[in-house]
Write an enzyme that holds these catalytic residues in place. Structure first.
Site, PDB file in Angstrom:
ATOM      1  CD  GLU A 266      -2.724  -0.560   2.764  1.00 42.09           C
ATOM      2  OE1 GLU A 266      -2.889   0.601   3.174  1.00 42.09           O
ATOM      3  OE2 GLU A 266      -3.089  -1.565   3.399  1.00 42.09           O
ATOM      4  CD  GLU A 320     -12.358   1.601   0.239  1.00 40.99           C
ATOM      5  OE1 GLU A 320     -12.804   0.709   0.984  1.00 40.99           O
ATOM      6  OE2 GLU A 320     -11.150   1.755   0.036  1.00 40.99           O
ATOM      7  CE  LYS A 323     -10.723   2.899   5.002  1.00 43.62           C
ATOM      8  NZ  LYS A 323      -9.297   2.750   4.677  1.00 43.62           N
ATOM      9  CD  GLU A 329      -8.019   6.625   6.807  1.00 44.64           C
ATOM     10  OE1 GLU A 329      -8.318   5.503   6.367  1.00 44.64           O
ATOM     11  OE2 GLU A 329      -6.844   7.014   6.932  1.00 44.64           O
TER      12      GLU A 329
END
Ligand SMILES: *[C@@H]1O[C@H](CO)[C@@H](O)[C@H](O)[C@H]1NC(C)=O
Ligand SMILES: *[C@@H]1O[C@H](CO)[C@@H](O)[C@H](O)[C@H]1NC(C)=O
Length: 446
Positions: A266, A320, A323, A329
């Site tokens: 990541e 997303e 999250k 985030e």
């Protein structure tokens, strides 16, 4: 080792060559992975995402945070390679071989090789949990899953586990990189030994985003900066990603495992943050991810690992919306839920190709001589291809030039012969193009 000084002129020449090589790489062999997280209620179905990645992007690998069968199956037949992840909570049970066999039979065997599963990640950032039970069972689970894969004839799937850079006790300058005491010899050395034996990558999650300060922002996002000088090696680091990779390498080398392959599980930069995060912006995310993609595709490696390549997965494919935590985030994505890019980092295939829908035409090259153009017309029109359009009264007769007539004839031949590149060779006087040369009533078939 102190690096010998290099004359400035030579450096300039070398970087021009490097630039050329880079743009060549970007155009022809771009390879990058993405983390496909799905903590969201608005994302397209996995099968649509798989088709989109394969047809519209240069993304050729995805990493899942779980082993969801719907997601794994969606990538069957796409060739896109995949990292499947074992949940942290499953690790203790999988330290025993029979349980590992059952897990592989249930979660991998039904989908492989139709889905190109290349790596099995055993848990995620397990050392960062500080959970002694998980940590104690991590390497045994990696070993038993490796054995289970081999026994099931799936030995090509490689086993790893991603680590946060919290495993480092020191990282700056990079030559001082060392793993935390307590983890180094007891946990990481045997794990690196496992990676060496099984030829699998040690996977790390370097995030300059979590390491920058106001002063080091440009260094973190690959923008011009004063660099960080490592006096032990004489190396001047100009970006934090490469420095973090060399810090990891230094820690591995200190334990005697500098040769073990490294993969990046990541890394990324969010595009929207809270009011107190001025460094979080679309522009900075594009700078970080765009330069990261160029960096890992350049083939130049790092100062301490020249020429080495790092299989890399950007976090993340999508924004997303479910999250938890700060705004950032939910905004690490390269794409929005409607599959439009949040910013352009060159990952979507060219508009021209998309507009033409993959259609191609064959035309004479700029340097083709009159004699060659005439020979091509003669060859095509005597081979059974319909040339009436370029005869007097035909839709493509005007302009009445050799080049225009040759263009029509060569394309007609290319289309009828099967549209292979070699059907447009004509002794190196033809070129394939993505833009439609039709004009007025003169239609070029495609
Ligand atoms: C599977 O992925 C690997 C990269 O991990 C690639 O080299 C290989 O060509 C892929 N296989 C297929 C059948 O697409
Ligand atoms: C490191 O490189 C940067 C950028 O090229 C430059 O500005 C800086 O002066 C260099 N520092 C040293 C110590 O060489």
């Amino acid at each position: 080792m102190v690096r010998a000084p290099v004359p400035a002129a030579l450096l300039a020449g070398a970087s021009a060559v490097l630039l050329l090589l880079c743009s060549f790489q970007v155009a022809f062999s771009l390879s990058i992975g993405v983390n496909y997280g799905a903590l969201a209620d608005n994302l397209p179905p996995p099968a649509q995402v798989a088709a989109f990645l394969k047809e519209n992007t240069f993304i050729d690998r995805v990493k899942l945070f779980d082993a969801n069968p719907v997601f794994i199956r969606a990538f069957a037949g796409t060739g896109v390679s995949m990292v499947v992840t074992v949940a942290n909570g499953d690790i203790p049970g999988l330290a025993k071989l029979p349980a590992a066999r059952d897990w592989i039979a249930a979660h991998i065997a039904p989908f492989y090789p139709a889905t190109n599963i290349s790596l099995l990640a055993v848990g995620n950032e397990v050392l960062a949990t500080s959970d002694k039970n998980l940590i104690a069972h991590l390497l045994p689970a990696m070993r038993s899953l490796t054995a289970a894969l081999a026994q099931a004839g799936m030995g090509k799937i490689r086993v790893t586990t991603p680590h946060s850079l919290g495993i480092l006790a020191a990282s700056e300058p990079p030559s001082t990189g060392r793993f935390r005491r307590g983890y180094d010899r007891a946990i990481l050395a045997p794990m690196l030994q496992f990676h060496r034996q099984t030829k699998t990558p040690f996977m790390v999650n370097p995030y300059p985003y979590f390491g920058y300060t106001g002063r080091t922002l440009n260094y973190a996002i690959f923008k011009p900066n004063g660099g960080v000088f490592d006096s032990a090696t004489g190396i001047n680091y100009t970006n934090m990603f490469v420095a973090q990779m060399d810090a990891v390498y230094s820690g591995m080398k200190r334990l005697g495992y500098g040769d073990v392959e490294i993969a990046v599980g990541e890394t990324g930069w969010p595009s929207v943050g809270d009011a107190d995060q001025p460094a979080v912006s679309v522009e900075n995310a594009a700078s970080y991810n765009g330069n990261l993609i160029r960096e890992v595709n350049s083939g130049r490696g790092t100062p301490l690992m020249p020429g080495r390549r790092f299989e890399t997965y950007i976090f993340s494919l999508f924004n997303e919306n479910q999250k938890p935590g700060p705004t950032a985030e939910r905004n690490f994505g390269l794409f929005r839920a409607d599959l439009t890019p949040v910013y352009d980092v060159g990952l979507t295939r060219t508009r021209a190709a998309a507009v033409a829908g993959g259609r191609r035409w064959c035309l004479p090259s700029g340097g083709a001589s009159e004699a060659a153009l005439q020979a091509n017309i003669d060859y095509v029109c005597s081979s059974g291809v319909d040339c009436r359009s370029i005869q007097q009264g035909g839709a493509c007769f005007l302009p009445n030039t050799l080049r225009s007539h040759a263009a029509f004839a060569m394309n007609a031949y290319y289309q009828s012969a099967g549209r292979h590149d070699f059907n447009c060779d004509f002794g190196k006087t033809g070129v394939v193009t993505l833009s439609d040369p039709s004009y007025g009533s003169c239609k070029y078939p495609a």
